[in-house]
Scaffold this motif. Structure first.
Motif, PDB file in Angstrom:
ATOM      1  N   TYR A   3      53.213 -13.921 -19.832  1.00 39.19           N
ATOM      2  CA  TYR A   3      52.839 -15.139 -19.214  1.00 39.19           C
ATOM      3  C   TYR A   3      51.741 -15.693 -19.689  1.00 39.19           C
ATOM      4  O   TYR A   3      50.549 -14.782 -19.565  1.00 39.19           O
ATOM      5  CB  TYR A   3      53.057 -14.926 -17.501  1.00 39.19           C
ATOM      6  CG  TYR A   3      54.321 -14.866 -17.212  1.00 39.19           C
ATOM      7  CD1 TYR A   3      55.348 -15.746 -17.238  1.00 39.19           C
ATOM      8  CD2 TYR A   3      54.554 -13.403 -16.544  1.00 39.19           C
ATOM      9  CE1 TYR A   3      56.518 -15.606 -16.626  1.00 39.19           C
ATOM     10  CE2 TYR A   3      55.816 -13.275 -16.242  1.00 39.19           C
ATOM     11  CZ  TYR A   3      56.835 -14.376 -16.140  1.00 39.19           C
ATOM     12  OH  TYR A   3      58.173 -14.124 -15.677  1.00 39.19           O
ATOM     13  N   ILE A   4      51.597 -16.809 -19.996  1.00 43.41           N
ATOM     14  CA  ILE A   4      50.200 -17.467 -20.536  1.00 43.41           C
ATOM     15  C   ILE A   4      49.864 -18.838 -19.760  1.00 43.41           C
ATOM     16  O   ILE A   4      50.876 -19.545 -19.574  1.00 43.41           O
ATOM     17  CB  ILE A   4      50.362 -17.796 -22.249  1.00 43.41           C
ATOM     18  CG1 ILE A   4      50.805 -16.574 -22.882  1.00 43.41           C
ATOM     19  CG2 ILE A   4      49.153 -18.420 -22.709  1.00 43.41           C
ATOM     20  CD1 ILE A   4      51.175 -16.954 -24.321  1.00 43.41           C
ATOM     21  N   ILE A   5      48.837 -18.963 -19.354  1.00 46.71           N
ATOM     22  CA  ILE A   5      48.293 -20.227 -18.844  1.00 46.71           C
ATOM     23  C   ILE A   5      48.328 -21.215 -19.697  1.00 46.71           C
ATOM     24  O   ILE A   5      47.764 -21.345 -20.529  1.00 46.71           O
ATOM     25  CB  ILE A   5      47.044 -20.057 -18.150  1.00 46.71           C
ATOM     26  CG1 ILE A   5      46.830 -18.646 -17.118  1.00 46.71           C
ATOM     27  CG2 ILE A   5      46.260 -21.150 -17.694  1.00 46.71           C
ATOM     28  CD1 ILE A   5      45.363 -18.358 -16.846  1.00 46.71           C
ATOM     29  N   ALA A   6      49.142 -22.437 -19.229  1.00 48.47           N
ATOM     30  CA  ALA A   6      49.246 -23.552 -20.004  1.00 48.47           C
ATOM     31  C   ALA A   6      47.915 -24.252 -20.521  1.00 48.47           C
ATOM     32  O   ALA A   6      47.985 -24.400 -21.655  1.00 48.47           O
ATOM     33  CB  ALA A   6      50.240 -24.314 -19.460  1.00 48.47           C
ATOM     34  N   ILE A   9      46.500 -22.970 -23.918  1.00 47.33           N
ATOM     35  CA  ILE A   9      47.142 -23.050 -25.083  1.00 47.33           C
ATOM     36  C   ILE A   9      47.566 -24.393 -25.316  1.00 47.33           C
ATOM     37  O   ILE A   9      47.927 -25.008 -26.688  1.00 47.33           O
ATOM     38  CB  ILE A   9      48.230 -22.166 -25.477  1.00 47.33           C
ATOM     39  CG1 ILE A   9      49.569 -22.220 -24.409  1.00 47.33           C
ATOM     40  CG2 ILE A   9      47.687 -20.739 -25.158  1.00 47.33           C
ATOM     41  CD1 ILE A   9      50.575 -21.569 -24.759  1.00 47.33           C
ATOM     42  N   LEU A  10      47.929 -25.157 -24.333  1.00 46.01           N
ATOM     43  CA  LEU A  10      48.483 -26.467 -24.524  1.00 46.01           C
ATOM     44  C   LEU A  10      47.354 -27.713 -24.529  1.00 46.01           C
ATOM     45  O   LEU A  10      46.622 -27.505 -23.642  1.00 46.01           O
ATOM     46  CB  LEU A  10      49.564 -26.853 -23.620  1.00 46.01           C
ATOM     47  CG  LEU A  10      50.821 -25.906 -23.798  1.00 46.01           C
ATOM     48  CD1 LEU A  10      51.769 -26.114 -22.620  1.00 46.01           C
ATOM     49  CD2 LEU A  10      51.351 -26.101 -25.206  1.00 46.01           C
ATOM     50  N   PRO A  11      47.409 -29.064 -25.029  1.00 44.05           N
ATOM     51  CA  PRO A  11      46.775 -30.161 -24.926  1.00 44.05           C
ATOM     52  C   PRO A  11      47.104 -30.645 -23.591  1.00 44.05           C
ATOM     53  O   PRO A  11      47.891 -30.402 -22.783  1.00 44.05           O
ATOM     54  CB  PRO A  11      47.261 -31.126 -25.737  1.00 44.05           C
ATOM     55  CG  PRO A  11      48.184 -30.430 -26.928  1.00 44.05           C
ATOM     56  CD  PRO A  11      48.450 -29.235 -26.031  1.00 44.05           C
ATOM     57  N   VAL A  12      45.673 -30.982 -22.949  1.00 44.92           N
ATOM     58  CA  VAL A  12      45.676 -31.407 -21.587  1.00 44.92           C
ATOM     59  C   VAL A  12      46.788 -32.457 -21.312  1.00 44.92           C
ATOM     60  O   VAL A  12      47.403 -32.591 -20.138  1.00 44.92           O
ATOM     61  CB  VAL A  12      44.361 -32.241 -21.238  1.00 44.92           C
ATOM     62  CG1 VAL A  12      44.347 -32.790 -19.711  1.00 44.92           C
ATOM     63  CG2 VAL A  12      43.219 -30.977 -21.366  1.00 44.92           C
ATOM     64  N   ARG A  13      46.983 -33.516 -22.166  1.00 43.44           N
ATOM     65  CA  ARG A  13      47.933 -34.557 -21.861  1.00 43.44           C
ATOM     66  C   ARG A  13      49.510 -33.981 -21.747  1.00 43.44           C
ATOM     67  O   ARG A  13      50.070 -34.416 -21.089  1.00 43.44           O
ATOM     68  CB  ARG A  13      48.150 -35.593 -23.229  1.00 43.44           C
ATOM     69  CG  ARG A  13      46.695 -36.324 -23.152  1.00 43.44           C
ATOM     70  CD  ARG A  13      46.493 -37.357 -24.013  1.00 43.44           C
ATOM     71  NE  ARG A  13      47.721 -38.314 -23.729  1.00 43.44           N
ATOM     72  CZ  ARG A  13      48.104 -39.305 -24.221  1.00 43.44           C
ATOM     73  NH1 ARG A  13      47.741 -39.501 -25.524  1.00 43.44           N
ATOM     74  NH2 ARG A  13      49.024 -40.119 -24.073  1.00 43.44           N
ATOM     75  N   LEU A  14      49.505 -32.973 -22.431  1.00 44.43           N
ATOM     76  CA  LEU A  14      50.995 -32.289 -22.523  1.00 44.43           C
ATOM     77  C   LEU A  14      51.104 -31.530 -21.246  1.00 44.43           C
ATOM     78  O   LEU A  14      52.428 -31.770 -20.454  1.00 44.43           O
ATOM     79  CB  LEU A  14      51.084 -31.168 -23.732  1.00 44.43           C
ATOM     80  CG  LEU A  14      52.557 -30.408 -23.541  1.00 44.43           C
ATOM     81  CD1 LEU A  14      53.630 -31.527 -23.484  1.00 44.43           C
ATOM     82  CD2 LEU A  14      52.693 -29.837 -24.747  1.00 44.43           C
TER      83      LEU A  14
END
Length: 56
Positions: A3-6, A9-14
Protein backbone atom coordinates in the motif's frame (compact mmCIF):
# COMPACT_ATOMS: atom_id res chain seq x y z
CA UNK A 1 0.79 -6.07 -2.59
CA UNK A 2 2.18 -2.93 -1.03
CA UNK A 3 0.00 0.00 0.00
CA UNK A 4 1.26 3.45 -0.94
CA UNK A 5 -0.04 6.79 0.31
CA UNK A 6 -1.57 8.54 -2.70
CA UNK A 7 -0.27 11.99 -1.65
CA UNK A 8 3.28 10.66 -1.94
CA UNK A 9 3.08 9.60 -5.59
CA UNK A 10 0.12 11.33 -7.24
CA UNK A 11 -0.40 15.00 -8.13
CA UNK A 12 -2.60 16.94 -5.67
CA UNK A 13 -5.28 17.58 -8.32
CA UNK A 14 -5.58 13.87 -9.06
CA UNK A 15 -5.91 13.01 -5.35
CA UNK A 16 -8.62 15.68 -5.00
CA UNK A 17 -10.47 14.24 -8.00
CA UNK A 18 -10.31 10.72 -6.56
CA UNK A 19 -11.62 12.02 -3.22
CA UNK A 20 -14.82 13.07 -4.99
CA UNK A 21 -15.55 9.36 -5.51
CA UNK A 22 -13.96 7.79 -2.46
CA UNK A 23 -12.82 8.93 0.98
CA UNK A 24 -10.19 7.09 3.04
CA UNK A 25 -10.40 3.76 1.25
CA UNK A 26 -8.27 1.45 -0.85
CA UNK A 27 -8.16 1.49 -4.64
CA UNK A 28 -6.70 -1.43 -6.57
CA UNK A 29 -4.89 -0.37 -9.72
CA UNK A 30 -4.39 -3.42 -11.94
CA UNK A 31 -1.30 -3.93 -14.07
CA UNK A 32 -1.52 -3.21 -17.76
CA UNK A 33 -2.60 -6.22 -19.80
CA UNK A 34 0.84 -6.69 -21.35
CA UNK A 35 2.48 -6.63 -17.89
CA UNK A 36 -0.05 -8.90 -16.17
CA UNK A 37 1.33 -12.02 -14.55
CA UNK A 38 -0.79 -15.15 -14.31
CA UNK A 39 -1.80 -16.61 -10.94
CA UNK A 40 1.18 -18.01 -9.04
CA UNK A 41 3.74 -16.83 -11.56
CA UNK A 42 5.41 -14.33 -9.23
CA UNK A 43 5.31 -16.34 -6.00
CA UNK A 44 6.05 -19.72 -7.57
CA UNK A 45 3.06 -21.27 -5.77
CA UNK A 46 1.61 -22.59 -9.01
CA UNK A 47 4.74 -24.70 -9.63
CA UNK A 48 4.54 -26.05 -6.09
CA UNK A 49 0.95 -27.12 -6.72
CA UNK A 50 2.00 -28.99 -9.87
CA UNK A 51 4.82 -30.80 -8.06
CA UNK A 52 2.47 -31.71 -5.20
CA UNK A 53 0.13 -33.42 -7.69
CA UNK A 54 2.99 -35.33 -9.30
CA UNK A 55 4.24 -36.73 -5.99
CA UNK A 56 0.86 -37.71 -4.53
Amino acid sequence: MKYIIANEILPVRLVEELQKYMQAGYIYIPAKTEQHKSWGEVSGYRKLQRWAKVYQ
